[in-house]
Design an enzyme around this catalytic site. Sequence first.
Site, PDB file in Angstrom:
ATOM      1  N   GLU A   1       1.359  -1.715  -3.375  1.00  0.00           N
ATOM      2  CA  GLU A   1       0.854  -1.016  -4.575  1.00  0.00           C
ATOM      3  C   GLU A   1      -0.424  -1.649  -5.129  1.00  0.00           C
ATOM      4  OE1 GLU A   1       3.960  -0.458  -7.479  1.00  0.00           O
ATOM      5  OE2 GLU A   1       5.140   0.805  -6.139  1.00  0.00           O
TER       6      GLU A   1
ATOM      7  N   GLU B   1       9.180   3.280  -0.774  1.00  0.00           N
ATOM      8  CA  GLU B   1       9.896   3.136  -2.049  1.00  0.00           C
ATOM      9  C   GLU B   1      10.141   4.530  -2.598  1.00  0.00           C
ATOM     10  OE1 GLU B   1       8.666   0.455  -5.171  1.00  0.00           O
ATOM     11  OE2 GLU B   1       7.781  -0.950  -3.726  1.00  0.00           O
TER      12      GLU B   1
END
Length: 503
Positions: free
Chosen positions: A173, A292
Site C-alpha cells: 500500500e 487483502e
Amino acid sequence: MPNAQLTVDPAFRVGEADRRIFGSFVEHMGRCVYGGIYEPGHPNADSRGYRRDVLDLTREMGVSVVRYPGGNFVSGYRWEDGVGPVGDRPRRLDLAWKTIETNAFGLDEFMTWAAEAGVEPMMAVNLGTRGMPEACDLLEYANHPGGTQLSDLRRKHGAEQPYGVRLWCLGNEMDGPWQVGHKTADEYGRLAAETARAMKMIDPSISLVACGSSNRGMPTFAGWEATVLEHTYEHVDYISAHTYYDPSDGDRASILASAVDMDAFITEVTATADHVGAKLRQKRKLKVSFDEWNVWYQSRLQADLDRRGWVEAPALIEDDYTADDAVVVGDLLITLLRHADRVGVACQAQLANVIAPIRTRNGGPAWRQSIFHPFALTARHARGTVLRTEPVGPTYPTERYGDVPVLDTVAVHDEETGGLAVFAVNRGPDALPLDLDLRGLPGLRGEAHTTLSAGDDPAATNTEADPERVTPRELTTPTLDGGRCTVALPATSWNLLRFVPQS
C-alpha cells in the site's frame, strides 16, 4: 418475486480456479500472531508454541496461501529482528499499529508454521523504510541453498534446506499516506523495478507482486497503477488490489451488493494493466493479486488505536461477524472466481482474531466465525474450470450502486470427476426461485444444496459461548428432470448447489 434463470454450459470457460485464490493473511497486528496462531504455554499449543486448534481450523478452512508479515507492519519491519535465538531478538516500536513488537515470532517460525499448516508462504519485503539491498538479503536467506553468509546463517538457525518461497510482494500500500515510507507512484515504481530486477537475479523462479492502489476510492486510483506498471511491467507478474467493505453505516442493501464494487475494481485494474502492456508492446498479460479483502467495520479502528499506549499484542479490530457478513464474503468469493482468468492470487485479511474467520481467547478455545463457512466450502468445492454464467432475474435498488441484480452466481466444473458446483447468492429479502438449465452437462444428478441464510436473523454471530449459531444447513437435494430443475434460494443467502455424474 418472479423466478430467476441460470444456464450452465461447459463451452463458456473463464479459466482454471487457481488454488491461490483461497489465500489468507497473517500480519503482526493485534492478536493475529500472538494469541492467534502462536501462543506458547497454551493448553493446546505444541512444543513450538503453535496453537494446534488454529492449525486444525486453518486446514479445515482450505487456506492455500498465507501472506506475511504485512500489511502496514512490513513498511517499518527489519526482517533480521525475527531470526536467530529468540532471547537475542530486539523489542521494537511498531509504528503501523502503535504496539511493541517482541519479535518472538519471525521468519523462521512462520515458515515452520506454514509447512505445518500445509500453506504456501507469500512474503512481503519492506520498501517503505528499506529497499533493494534488504529485500535481496531476505531472499538470499530464504531461498539460496548455502555457501553464502546469509544462506549459511539460515542453516545455522536450523533450516538446512532453503525455504523456496515463490511469491513475493514488493511492499504494501505504498500509495497510502498512512504508510510508513509512503511514496509517489514514480518513486515507488522506480524502487520496485530495481528491487524486482535484483531479486530475479538471485532467484529467477520467483513471482513478484507490484503494489496497486490500496482501494478503488483512492484519488490516485488507476493513475497510480499506470505509472507503477510503466516502471515495473516487464519485471513483475501481478499487480495488487485491496478492498474492504464497511457495514457500519447501516446501508444493508448496499453492503449486500459489495461484490458489484469488487467486480468493477478488478475490471478496471486489468484494463489499466492491459493499456500499459499495449503501450509497452508487451504480449504477456499481468494478473491481479487481490491480497487483502474482507468485510471490516473500519470506523472502530481509530478508537482501538487511541485508547491505549504502547503495549504488546492488544486486542485490535476483533470484529464479530454476522450472518449478513457471511453472505457478503460468499459473494466476494464468487466475484474472485468469476475473474479466474485474471485473478491469480487472493488473500482474505486476516486469518486469526484481526477481522478474521477464526477467533481465539488467550488460554481458551478457538471458534469459527460466520465468514469461515462460505470460504471453507468454496475452497473445498470450487475445483476445476470456472464457467461464465449470465443469470437472468430481478434487480433491487441500492443507494451506493444503483439497481443491482438480486442474484449473483458462478459455476465450477471439475472435468476430472465430472462434478459441477454452482455458487449462488440471493441478495434480496425474499426467497428466490431459481430455474437451472444444465442440459449442456448431461448425465448429472443433484447431490446437495447447502445454504447459509441471513434472512431470519441477519445480525446473528458466533461467539465463544455459542460457536455454532451461524452455520450452513442442508436443504432439499435438487432433482434434475431432462437437465433442468428449480431450487428455492432462501432470503439473503449464500448457496452451494452440487451435482455429480449419475452412477
